[in-house]
Design a protein around this motif. Sequence first.
Motif, PDB file in Angstrom:
ATOM      1  N   UNK A   1     -55.608  25.313  20.645  1.00  0.00           N
ATOM      2  CA  UNK A   1     -56.363  25.419  19.388  1.00  0.00           C
ATOM      3  C   UNK A   1     -57.647  26.232  19.557  1.00  0.00           C
ATOM      4  N   UNK A   2     -58.051  26.491  20.815  1.00  0.00           N
ATOM      5  CA  UNK A   2     -59.250  27.301  21.043  1.00  0.00           C
ATOM      6  C   UNK A   2     -58.891  28.704  21.528  1.00  0.00           C
ATOM      7  N   UNK A   3     -57.609  28.948  21.716  1.00  0.00           N
ATOM      8  CA  UNK A   3     -57.156  30.226  22.277  1.00  0.00           C
ATOM      9  C   UNK A   3     -56.945  31.254  21.177  1.00  0.00           C
ATOM     10  N   UNK A   4     -58.001  31.530  20.443  1.00  0.00           N
ATOM     11  CA  UNK A   4     -57.939  32.509  19.366  1.00  0.00           C
ATOM     12  C   UNK A   4     -59.148  33.438  19.450  1.00  0.00           C
ATOM     13  N   UNK A   5     -58.891  34.713  19.315  1.00  0.00           N
ATOM     14  CA  UNK A   5     -59.952  35.708  19.448  1.00  0.00           C
ATOM     15  C   UNK A   5     -61.072  35.450  18.426  1.00  0.00           C
ATOM     16  N   UNK A   6     -60.697  34.925  17.261  1.00  0.00           N
ATOM     17  CA  UNK A   6     -61.678  34.613  16.226  1.00  0.00           C
ATOM     18  C   UNK A   6     -62.674  33.533  16.630  1.00  0.00           C
TER      19      UNK A   6
ATOM     20  N   UNK B   1     -47.459  35.039  23.191  1.00  0.00           N
ATOM     21  CA  UNK B   1     -48.690  35.795  23.442  1.00  0.00           C
ATOM     22  C   UNK B   1     -49.919  34.870  23.352  1.00  0.00           C
ATOM     23  N   UNK B   2     -49.920  33.976  22.346  1.00  0.00           N
ATOM     24  CA  UNK B   2     -51.054  33.058  22.219  1.00  0.00           C
ATOM     25  C   UNK B   2     -51.043  31.988  23.312  1.00  0.00           C
ATOM     26  N   UNK B   3     -49.830  31.607  23.714  1.00  0.00           N
ATOM     27  CA  UNK B   3     -49.688  30.688  24.849  1.00  0.00           C
ATOM     28  C   UNK B   3     -50.282  31.340  26.105  1.00  0.00           C
ATOM     29  N   UNK B   4     -50.019  32.624  26.247  1.00  0.00           N
ATOM     30  CA  UNK B   4     -50.530  33.383  27.394  1.00  0.00           C
ATOM     31  C   UNK B   4     -52.068  33.398  27.380  1.00  0.00           C
ATOM     32  N   UNK B   5     -52.670  33.636  26.206  1.00  0.00           N
ATOM     33  CA  UNK B   5     -54.150  33.577  26.097  1.00  0.00           C
ATOM     34  C   UNK B   5     -54.652  32.230  26.583  1.00  0.00           C
ATOM     35  N   UNK B   6     -53.995  31.184  26.104  1.00  0.00           N
ATOM     36  CA  UNK B   6     -54.396  29.831  26.469  1.00  0.00           C
ATOM     37  C   UNK B   6     -54.372  29.649  27.987  1.00  0.00           C
ATOM     38  N   UNK B   7     -53.339  30.200  28.647  1.00  0.00           N
ATOM     39  CA  UNK B   7     -53.223  30.063  30.103  1.00  0.00           C
ATOM     40  C   UNK B   7     -54.277  30.877  30.848  1.00  0.00           C
ATOM     41  N   UNK B   8     -54.375  32.171  30.535  1.00  0.00           N
ATOM     42  CA  UNK B   8     -55.289  33.007  31.317  1.00  0.00           C
ATOM     43  C   UNK B   8     -56.757  32.674  31.042  1.00  0.00           C
TER      44      UNK B   8
END
Length: 122
Positions: free
Chosen positions: A95-100, A82-89
């Motif tokens: 390391x920056x693909x975090x909602x926080x 899921x976090x990998x997916x955030x990073x892609x989209x």
Amino acid sequence: MIVACPYCGNNAKFITSKEFYGKDYGTNLYSCRPCDAYVGTHGRSKTPLGTLANRSLREMRKRTHASFDPLWKSRRMSRSEAYQWISEVMQLPPEKAHIGMFNEKQCFELLKHIRNLSLVHF
Ligand SMILES: [Zn+2]
């Protein structure tokens, strides 16, 4: 560790959760009172969980997490997928693909991607 407030540029104050909330939650915070902005730390460490957020950004991040977390909590994908997916989209390094760490615009964008994903795959 020096953490700047993204709203006014001043250094945020490092305080314990007990000082901040009047109750010990086993964490610390970086806070900028004039901007009503803060961010928690990983446990009692000095490492912030993301960037300081004011009230509206905190609400926005909460909303975004509420839409995002079911993607992996329902086991449609693993948490790391899921976090990998955030990073892609979002076209961000992991390391920056975090909602926080997101600002409001990025939260909106991720919400849009989550909606599209829900329509296409599930
Ligand atoms: Zn500030």
